[in-house]
Design a protein around this motif. Structure first.
Motif, PDB file in Angstrom:
ATOM      1  N   ALA A 171       0.975  -1.422  -0.108  1.00 28.97           N
ATOM      2  CA  ALA A 171      -0.573  -0.123  -0.343  1.00 28.97           C
ATOM      3  C   ALA A 171       1.098   1.229   0.065  1.00 28.97           C
ATOM      4  O   ALA A 171       0.497   2.909  -0.365  1.00 28.97           O
ATOM      5  CB  ALA A 171      -0.697   0.016   1.253  1.00 28.97           C
ATOM      6  N   LEU A 172       2.355   1.175   0.122  1.00 28.73           N
ATOM      7  CA  LEU A 172       3.049   2.605   0.465  1.00 28.73           C
ATOM      8  C   LEU A 172       3.040   3.187  -0.692  1.00 28.73           C
ATOM      9  O   LEU A 172       3.022   4.694  -0.499  1.00 28.73           O
ATOM     10  CB  LEU A 172       5.060   2.410   0.911  1.00 28.73           C
ATOM     11  N   PRO A 173       2.982   2.663  -2.367  1.00 32.53           N
ATOM     12  CA  PRO A 173       3.738   2.998  -2.952  1.00 32.53           C
ATOM     13  C   PRO A 173       2.368   4.546  -3.030  1.00 32.53           C
ATOM     14  O   PRO A 173       1.652   5.361  -3.986  1.00 32.53           O
ATOM     15  CB  PRO A 173       3.711   2.277  -4.344  1.00 32.53           C
ATOM     16  N   GLU A 174       0.682   3.249  -2.867  1.00 31.24           N
ATOM     17  CA  GLU A 174      -0.282   4.301  -2.988  1.00 31.24           C
ATOM     18  C   GLU A 174      -0.966   5.187  -2.428  1.00 31.24           C
ATOM     19  O   GLU A 174      -0.950   6.025  -2.753  1.00 31.24           O
ATOM     20  CB  GLU A 174      -1.443   2.732  -2.514  1.00 31.24           C
ATOM     21  N   LEU A 175       0.340   5.719  -1.388  1.00 29.97           N
ATOM     22  CA  LEU A 175      -0.257   7.055  -0.478  1.00 29.97           C
ATOM     23  C   LEU A 175       0.489   8.508  -0.872  1.00 29.97           C
ATOM     24  O   LEU A 175       0.129   9.167  -0.678  1.00 29.97           O
ATOM     25  CB  LEU A 175       0.179   6.594   0.943  1.00 29.97           C
ATOM     26  N   ILE A 176       0.936   7.795  -1.995  1.00 26.52           N
ATOM     27  CA  ILE A 176       1.594   9.571  -2.936  1.00 26.52           C
ATOM     28  C   ILE A 176       0.540   9.928  -3.584  1.00 26.52           C
ATOM     29  O   ILE A 176      -0.412   9.708  -4.391  1.00 26.52           O
ATOM     30  CB  ILE A 176       3.002   8.693  -3.632  1.00 26.52           C
ATOM     31  N   GLY A 177       0.766  10.984  -3.163  1.00 22.80           N
ATOM     32  CA  GLY A 177      -0.395  12.086  -3.892  1.00 22.80           C
ATOM     33  C   GLY A 177      -1.875  11.731  -3.744  1.00 22.80           C
ATOM     34  O   GLY A 177      -2.474  12.214  -3.889  1.00 22.80           O
ATOM     35  N   ILE A 178      -1.775  11.751  -1.705  1.00 23.14           N
ATOM     36  CA  ILE A 178      -3.037  11.012  -1.192  1.00 23.14           C
ATOM     37  C   ILE A 178      -4.201  12.133  -0.857  1.00 23.14           C
ATOM     38  O   ILE A 178      -5.503  12.250  -1.004  1.00 23.14           O
ATOM     39  CB  ILE A 178      -3.050   9.998  -0.116  1.00 23.14           C
TER      40      ILE A 178
ATOM     41  N   ARG B 214      -4.817  -1.818  -0.140  1.00 28.24           N
ATOM     42  CA  ARG B 214      -4.357  -1.134  -0.891  1.00 28.24           C
ATOM     43  C   ARG B 214      -5.374  -0.604  -1.706  1.00 28.24           C
ATOM     44  O   ARG B 214      -5.367   0.494  -2.218  1.00 28.24           O
ATOM     45  CB  ARG B 214      -3.526  -1.836  -1.953  1.00 28.24           C
ATOM     46  N   LYS B 215      -6.903  -1.741  -2.107  1.00 26.75           N
ATOM     47  CA  LYS B 215      -7.647  -0.990  -2.674  1.00 26.75           C
ATOM     48  C   LYS B 215      -8.331  -0.217  -1.802  1.00 26.75           C
ATOM     49  O   LYS B 215      -8.930   0.801  -2.454  1.00 26.75           O
ATOM     50  CB  LYS B 215      -8.799  -2.458  -3.093  1.00 26.75           C
TER      51      LYS B 215
END
Length: 341
Positions: A114-121, A212-213
């Motif tokens: 999930a870490l990459p998904e937090l970029i720009g959250i 992640r979803k």
């Protein structure tokens, strides 16, 4: 991997994926504050050594007692809390109950994915800016308070309203001599550790099958958080005086004034914006969070009252005072509840 999640903090649903810190009690640094002059507060925020409030006494069978201490945030930044009374009660207790928190259980590798998904959250979908998503009048209001408390920061204009409001609130309370620091609960836990008193959770577990979803859906979802930002702006315009009064009342231990103040605030509006969003629909453990936390604390408190001669519990002040408070529920079950003077 276990992550703590506080009902009060706006980013809780998302940051729990990778954060190991309790959202409410984690020390959060405010953004840079511009050199714009702000008028002196109408109420002077107290400083120096202060006693804080007394504790509520809940009496159970066999002479067993539950001592309940109420916290409040923000508090005066220059206040030093006198913990002498609390130290005596904690040292004589067999258990300390932390405030109710939802704990998220996330697999180690799931958390990493999930870490990459937090970029720009924090940003609006489609790179929209606040002027694109806010009504014109509200955007004008935002611009004035942003200039007053934050200053030049073009990056925040891309934030979702709820995140922009949180940054503004942090800057505003700091400018007014208040802090969302963690000193109170931190000191209580240190006192318990020093006296070898067991510290227990009082919340419940949340299982997130696919964090992640959850993050991906949030990044592409429209969240109805305009009301959250509007409430934040109104708080900084109107309710800062009440916040200072609450902070002073807590620091001075003025129970009568603590009871008289309204504890409904912007956090409810902002939390509703998150929990009412479509991306939460599949996260069963997040729905009805307030009710589940309340029920979990009551179960834990009754169990501790039955098992321990003395238990020390920590709750937010808003969960103590008033007819909907947790202690009112214990009283309705037949426990005797005594308020501090």
């Amino acid at each position: 991997m276990k992550h703590d999640l506080n009902i009060k903090h706006l980013a809780f649903v998302l940051c729990l994926v990778v954060s190991g810190a309790q959202a409410q009690t984690a020390e959060t640094s405010a953004p840079p504050v511009a050199s714009v002059e702000v008028a002196a507060p109408a109420t002077v925020v107290v400083s120096g050594r202060r006693p804080g409030p007394g504790v509520w006494k809940v009496s159970g069978r066999g002479g067993h007692v539950l001592w309940v201490f109420g916290t409040y945030s923000p508090l005066p930044a220059k206040m030093e809390w006198d913990t002498a009374r609390i130290e005596r009660l904690v040292s004589r207790s067999q258990e300390v109950l932390k405030p109710p928190i939802a704990k998220a259980h996330i697999g180690f590798f799931s958390g990493l994915t999930a870490l990459p998904e937090l970029i720009g959250i924090k940003k609006n979908p489609d790179d929209a800016q606040l002027r694109d998503v806010l009504p014109a009048e509200l955007y004008t209001h935002w611009t004035a308070l942003k200039e007053k408390y934050i200053g030049a920061d073009s990056g925040i204009e891309h934030y979702r309203p709820l995140f922009a409001g949180e940054e503004l609130m942090l800057a505003g309370v700091k400018k007014n001599g208040l802090t969302f620091g963690t000193e109170v609960i931190g000191k209580i836990e240190k006192i318990a550790k020093k006296n070898k008193v067991r510290v227990s959770d009082s919340g419940y577990d949340v299982v997130l099958d696919d964090p992640r979803k959850l993050v991906q859906e949030f990044k592409t979802s429209q969240v109805d958080d305009v009301a959250c930002l509007a409430s934040t702006l109104d708080t900084l315009d109107v309710d800062l005086e009440t916040m200072r009064l609450r902070a002073n009342a807590w620091a001075n231990g003025n129970i009568a004034e603590i009871r008289s103040l309204d504890y409904a605030d912007r956090q409810d509006t902002c939390l509703d914006a998150v929990l009412g969003s479509s991306f939460v629909k599949d996260a069963a453990g997040l729905r009805q969070m307030r009710e589940r936390l309340r029920a979990s604390w009551l179960r834990t408190a009754e169990k501790s009252l039955a098992s321990n001669a003395s238990t020390f519990a920590v709750l937010e002040m808003r969960d103590i005072v008033g007819p909907k408070g947790y202690l009112a529920a214990l009283q309705a079950k037949g426990y005797a509840v005594e308020s501090p003077n």
